[in-house]
Write an enzyme that holds these catalytic residues in place. Structure first.
Site, mmCIF file in Angstrom:
data_model
loop_
_atom_site.group_PDB
_atom_site.id
_atom_site.type_symbol
_atom_site.label_atom_id
_atom_site.label_comp_id
_atom_site.label_asym_id
_atom_site.label_seq_id
_atom_site.Cartn_x
_atom_site.Cartn_y
_atom_site.Cartn_z
ATOM 1 N N MET A 112 0.666 -1.344 -0.007
ATOM 2 C CA MET A 112 0.080 0.151 0.266
ATOM 3 C C MET A 112 0.878 1.535 -0.049
ATOM 4 S SD MET A 112 -3.293 1.033 2.222
ATOM 5 C CE MET A 112 -2.197 1.544 4.509
ATOM 6 N N CYS A 113 0.308 2.013 -0.841
ATOM 7 C CA CYS A 113 1.585 3.193 -0.678
ATOM 8 C C CYS A 113 0.476 4.654 -1.175
ATOM 9 C CB CYS A 113 2.615 3.372 -1.969
ATOM 10 S SG CYS A 113 3.980 1.666 -2.266
ATOM 11 N N GLY A 114 1.087 5.616 -1.004
ATOM 12 C CA GLY A 114 0.093 6.870 -1.384
ATOM 13 C C GLY A 114 0.474 7.307 -2.317
#
Length: 301
Positions: free
Chosen positions: A1-3
């Site tokens: 999960m990354c932004g």
């Protein structure tokens, strides 16, 4: 999960506030990526026949002034430079290939984070708020910017493995997701002259786009080809000298939201990262469709 976050200004009057507007967007993505963060900012263009290199050395006491003098002599080029934390930006009257070759031979410990006429990439390990403060993000000016906060799940937490990745002039990419065919594709691209600094799958995606653009594709054509040639799931945001683009894979399992007003176009993995923008309550807000290229670019550059 990354932004992922991005901000493209349509109103030149806001260019002096680009960093100020973007900083809370990047920090808002901390929960999606607390181990490292980075951003690519476009502005402060160098003149024709010149390039701008963003350079990093692991030694915080590295002598950039000495390296600048060496490069000026070795490349027989006029040179201006400035330092930002442990990163330096060199502005050279030289071409890309000559500069890359010189730095590879004479400063192999120096990593070229980006090269172009407009782009600067700044990234480090640490919380997004720490990276923003280290590089004085809030005071930066420019036309557009994309950023990334990383939660490493398939590789070590390192500066080199953090985003954005740049493999060609003024082009960079940030990625949320995972590619399954990146190892095979990396070897094929190396045979085409694309070089890589890491084993990160996202750098392969950047290299693929660089290769397609060198073949004469437009950015839209390159991204449409990526939908066919890149296996896996992804949301990409791509920065170029003229603008930025967003694309999701055909399944579109990674989140993304776009917002547009008369003043700007903004992108984020979550809407909450957009709420600090002026006029966001009146923006047209939508979720980008799967396998669809969204691009905003200035013309005539």
């Amino acid at each position: 999960m990354c932004g992922i976050v991005g901000l493209y200004l349509k109103n030149p009057a806001l260019e002096a506030r680009l960093g100020e507007l973007f900083e809370p967007m990047l920090i808002a993505m901390t929960d999606r990526g607390p181990d490292s963060a980075g951003f690519a900012i476009y502005g402060d263009e160098v003149a024709e026949q010149s390039i701008k290199l963003t350079l990093r050395h692991p030694d915080t006491e590295f002598d950039w002034e000495d390296l600048a003098e060496q490069a000026k002599t070795g490349l027989s080029a006029s040179l201006e430079w400035f330092q930002n934390a442990n990163v330096a930006v060199f502005k050279l009257a030289a071409d890309e290939s000559a500069a890359r070759q010189w730095f590879a031979e004479h400063a192999p410990d120096v990593l070229i984070l980006s090269i172009g006429r407009s782009i600067e990439i700044l990234k480090e390990v640490g919380l997004p708020v720490e990276i923003a403060e280290r590089f004085s993000l809030a005071s930066m000016q420019g036309t557009h910017i994309i950023g990334h906060t990383r939660m490493a799940t398939e590789s070590a937490v390192t500066m080199e493995g953090s985003h954005p990745f740049s493999t060609g002039m003024d082009l960079c990419l940030v990625h949320n997701g995972s590619l399954s065919n990146h190892n095979r594709l990396r070897e094929a691209l190396r045979r085409e002259g694309i070089s890589f600094e890491t084993e990160n799958d996202s750098e392969v995606a950047a290299g693929y786009l660089t290769w397609r653009l060198r073949q004469g594709d437009t950015l839209k054509q390159a991204l449409e080809s990526a939908l066919q040639d890149l296996d896996g799931f992804f949301t990409f945001t791509i920065g170029t000298r003229n603008g930025f683009a967003v694309i999701r894979d055909p399944i579109a399992c990674k989140p993304a939201v776009l917002a547009e007003t008369e003043d700007y176009v903004a992108m984020a993995s979550e809407y909450q990262a957009l709420t600090s923008l002026p006029g966001i309550e009146k923006a047209r807000v939508w979720e980008p469709e799967p396998a669809t290229v969204y691009a905003w670019e200035r013309q005539g550059q």
